[in-house]
Design a protein around this motif. Sequence first.
Motif, PDB file in Angstrom:
ATOM      1  N   ASP A   1       3.201   9.635   0.457  1.00 36.49           N
ATOM      2  CA  ASP A   1       3.894   9.161   0.760  1.00 36.49           C
ATOM      3  C   ASP A   1       5.180   9.407   0.174  1.00 36.49           C
ATOM      4  O   ASP A   1       4.751   9.721  -1.465  1.00 36.49           O
TER       5      ASP A   1
ATOM      6  N   SER B   1      -6.340   6.967  -2.868  1.00 35.43           N
ATOM      7  CA  SER B   1      -5.492   6.666  -1.605  1.00 35.43           C
ATOM      8  C   SER B   1      -5.954   5.228  -0.226  1.00 35.43           C
ATOM      9  O   SER B   1      -7.758   6.320   0.295  1.00 35.43           O
ATOM     10  N   PRO B   2      -5.446   4.738  -0.269  1.00 35.48           N
ATOM     11  CA  PRO B   2      -4.785   4.417  -0.160  1.00 35.48           C
ATOM     12  C   PRO B   2      -4.910   3.516  -1.445  1.00 35.48           C
ATOM     13  O   PRO B   2      -5.961   3.375  -2.085  1.00 35.48           O
TER      14      PRO B   2
ATOM     15  N   TYR C   1       4.081  11.205  -3.944  1.00 36.11           N
ATOM     16  CA  TYR C   1       2.235  10.106  -4.518  1.00 36.11           C
ATOM     17  C   TYR C   1       1.263  11.246  -3.977  1.00 36.11           C
ATOM     18  O   TYR C   1       1.215  11.872  -3.031  1.00 36.11           O
TER      19      TYR C   1
ATOM     20  N   TYR D   1      -2.524   0.288  -3.841  1.00 38.27           N
ATOM     21  CA  TYR D   1      -1.512  -0.906  -4.100  1.00 38.27           C
ATOM     22  C   TYR D   1      -0.830  -0.736  -5.274  1.00 38.27           C
ATOM     23  O   TYR D   1      -1.060  -0.915  -6.568  1.00 38.27           O
TER      24      TYR D   1
ATOM     25  N   LEU E   1       0.917  -1.339  -0.034  1.00 34.87           N
ATOM     26  CA  LEU E   1       0.059   0.309   0.003  1.00 34.87           C
ATOM     27  C   LEU E   1       0.798   1.073   0.259  1.00 34.87           C
ATOM     28  O   LEU E   1       1.917   1.402   1.110  1.00 34.87           O
TER      29      LEU E   1
ATOM     30  N   GLY F   1      -1.457  11.225  -5.244  1.00 34.98           N
ATOM     31  CA  GLY F   1      -2.987  10.823  -4.607  1.00 34.98           C
ATOM     32  C   GLY F   1      -3.937  10.766  -6.168  1.00 34.98           C
ATOM     33  O   GLY F   1      -5.375  10.128  -5.486  1.00 34.98           O
TER      34      GLY F   1
ATOM     35  N   HIS G   1       0.245   5.757   0.143  1.00 37.93           N
ATOM     36  CA  HIS G   1      -0.876   6.679   0.815  1.00 37.93           C
ATOM     37  C   HIS G   1      -0.088   7.875  -0.363  1.00 37.93           C
ATOM     38  O   HIS G   1       0.762   8.256  -0.100  1.00 37.93           O
ATOM     39  N   GLU G   2      -1.499   8.788  -0.068  1.00 36.05           N
ATOM     40  CA  GLU G   2      -0.616  10.496  -0.668  1.00 36.05           C
ATOM     41  C   GLU G   2      -0.052  10.520   0.241  1.00 36.05           C
ATOM     42  O   GLU G   2       0.238  10.703   1.781  1.00 36.05           O
TER      43      GLU G   2
END
Length: 103
Positions: free
Chosen positions: A63, A82-83, A76, A85, A58, A78, A60-61
């Motif tokens: 990361d 979010s999240p 990232y 894979y 995973l 998003g 997330h926005e």
Amino acid sequence: SVAAAGGGGGGEVPCFKSAKAKKHGEMSGKITWPTCDDNPNFPAVMVHKHLQDRDFELIHEGDALFVDLHGNIIPYDGSHGSPVYLMFVNEGGYYYKSSGAGI
């Protein structure tokens, strides 16, 4: 998830679904690589070291996703939810626009 084939174990196997395509003609969603201005087929960044060899993990926005040649982290955004894979992280066949250009 789907039931494992062959019986015996009776366990569940996770089933991953690609993000929806953002562009007409694409089969699934891709996080595109920023590319060099003078060569749109050459990546201008590297995959962040925390994502290398981490398919089906995973993210997330916000990361860390990429690192540029000056060491700046590109998170990232998003754009695919979010999240999500990640699949095919840093696979050579996805570097070029003609072959997908994305993760």
